[in-house]
Design a protein around this motif. Structure first.
Motif, PDB file in Angstrom:
ATOM      1  N   LEU A 144       0.820  -1.208   0.000  1.00  0.00           N
ATOM      2  CA  LEU A 144       0.000   0.000   0.000  1.00  0.00           C
ATOM      3  C   LEU A 144       0.855   1.260   0.000  1.00  0.00           C
ATOM      4  O   LEU A 144       1.844   1.337   0.738  1.00  0.00           O
ATOM      5  CB  LEU A 144      -0.872   0.027   1.250  1.00  0.00           C
ATOM      6  N   THR A 185       9.637   2.368  -4.994  1.00  0.00           N
ATOM      7  CA  THR A 185       9.840   2.026  -3.588  1.00  0.00           C
ATOM      8  C   THR A 185      10.860   0.895  -3.420  1.00  0.00           C
ATOM      9  O   THR A 185      11.842   1.026  -2.685  1.00  0.00           O
ATOM     10  CB  THR A 185       8.501   1.628  -2.937  1.00  0.00           C
ATOM     11  N   LYS A 239      14.768   1.219  -1.899  1.00  0.00           N
ATOM     12  CA  LYS A 239      14.807   0.927  -0.460  1.00  0.00           C
ATOM     13  C   LYS A 239      15.203  -0.490  -0.065  1.00  0.00           C
ATOM     14  O   LYS A 239      15.612  -0.708   1.078  1.00  0.00           O
ATOM     15  CB  LYS A 239      13.431   1.203   0.157  1.00  0.00           C
ATOM     16  N   HIS A 269       5.540  -7.685  -0.717  1.00  0.00           N
ATOM     17  CA  HIS A 269       5.449  -7.216   0.675  1.00  0.00           C
ATOM     18  C   HIS A 269       4.030  -6.780   0.999  1.00  0.00           C
ATOM     19  O   HIS A 269       3.432  -6.011   0.229  1.00  0.00           O
ATOM     20  CB  HIS A 269       6.401  -6.023   0.844  1.00  0.00           C
ATOM     21  N   TRP A 275      -8.108  -4.297   5.818  1.00  0.00           N
ATOM     22  CA  TRP A 275      -7.614  -3.820   4.521  1.00  0.00           C
ATOM     23  C   TRP A 275      -8.284  -4.574   3.375  1.00  0.00           C
ATOM     24  O   TRP A 275      -8.773  -3.980   2.413  1.00  0.00           O
ATOM     25  CB  TRP A 275      -6.089  -4.028   4.401  1.00  0.00           C
ATOM     26  N   TYR A 286      10.658  -1.088   5.107  1.00  0.00           N
ATOM     27  CA  TYR A 286      11.680  -1.607   4.186  1.00  0.00           C
ATOM     28  C   TYR A 286      13.016  -1.851   4.894  1.00  0.00           C
ATOM     29  O   TYR A 286      13.884  -2.520   4.334  1.00  0.00           O
ATOM     30  CB  TYR A 286      11.830  -0.674   2.969  1.00  0.00           C
TER      31      TYR A 286
END
Ligand SMILES: N[C@@H](CCC(=O)N[C@@H](CS)C(=O)NCC(=O)O)C(=O)O
Length: 276
Positions: A53, A59, A63, A145, A180, A257
């Motif tokens: 999310l 990202t 990271k 993830h 979620w 991360y």
């Protein structure tokens, strides 16, 4: 397809590409790491990363620190965005629905169904583009993830024979049973919970057409552990189905991360063992 970034990285190249997506009806970007072997023209297996999310194609590549390991193992890494985006794409003011929160499903409900077809994108359209553009073998792995861990698990489970390896960091293992997932599935798939089952790893494990061993890492200081992630549900489903699961719980690690970067090397080794 156009390249928008290119950086030398661990003897290979980190690139970002953009392209029109037919599945999603918008322009999409993805990161691709080409290890030294691929830069030299050798065909390499491809490992797909699905992020969580609020993430985009940047990202993971900025990271997770995966490139050093991919260079060593000779793996191409592909990291797509987490949803369709841009003018004409429905969105709401919420971090867990709409842009940045595609949940890797094919939506069936208005207004989402026209663009939010992330399963078609990550399992079909993107691999076809990648395999056309870069020196790939037919060996594919998938990992991710959180929301993307859910995405990796369901994409492997729904497509027997397509992937040789799968793993996840802090995955949402049972979206139908947590806030979620319930919010996203109600919006994208409608209120009929029967329709949710084909997008839920814990539901899919029981009748899986292929039993790739699962590697799952989970931090025990993860702020989402007991409410959203609930790895014990995957443990129970795998035990009941006879599905191999290595679930590693790591004291002190959270959802970030920094946790992913700490164990990314183990995941690359796990995938390389099946892909090379
Ligand atoms: N508190 C977070 C919730 C979302 C979150 O934790 N996202 C995780 C994936 S579920 C993530 O990887 N965020 C991006 C990052 O850490 O760079 C927010 O609102 O941004």
């Amino acid at each position: 397809m156009n390249r928008v970034e290119r950086h030398a990285c661990f003897g290979g190249r980190q690139e970002v590409w953009k392209h029109p997506s037919a599945a999603l009806g918008c322009e999409m970007r993805f990161g691709v790491y080409l290890p030294p072997a691929a830069v030299a023209g050798e065909r390499c297996p491809v490992l797909y990363w699905l992020a969580g999310l609020t993430c985009n194609e940047q990202t993971f590549i900025t990271k997770a620190g995966a490139q050093e390991h991919a260079a060593r193992h000779g793996l191409i890494l592909v990291a797509p965005d987490t949803s369709p985006r841009g003018a004409g794409v429905p969105n709401v003011d919420s971090y867990d629905l709409g842009e940045g929160a595609g949940f890797y499903v094919n939506a069936t409900q208005a207004p989402w169904s026209q663009h939010y077809r992330m399963q078609d994108y990550v399992a079909q359209e993107l691999p076809a583009l990648v395999e056309q553009q870069f020196p790939c073998t037919e060996a594919r792995g998938i990992f991710g993830h959180s929301m993307g861990g859910h995405g990796a698990l369901i994409t492997a489970l729904r497509n027997p024979g397509r992937y040789r390896s799968v793993s996840a960091f802090a995955p949402v293992v049972a979206p139908s049973q947590v806030p979620w997932g319930s919010k996203a599935f109600a919006a994208y798939l409608g209120e009929d919970r029967e329709a949710w089952k084909e997008w839920d790893a814990v539901e899919l494990i029981a009748s899986a057409g292929e039993r790739l061993p699962l590697l799952v890492d989970q931090g025990d200081s993860d702020e989402f552990l007991s409410k959203q992630l609930r790895p014990e549900l995957l443990e129970q489903a795998c035990a009941a189905a006879g599905h191999s699961l290595t679930l590693r719980r790591h004291p002190g690690y959270d959802h970030s991360y920094y946790f992913i970067a700490s164990f990314i090397g183990d995941h690359l080794a796990h995938h390389a063992a099946s892909l090379r």
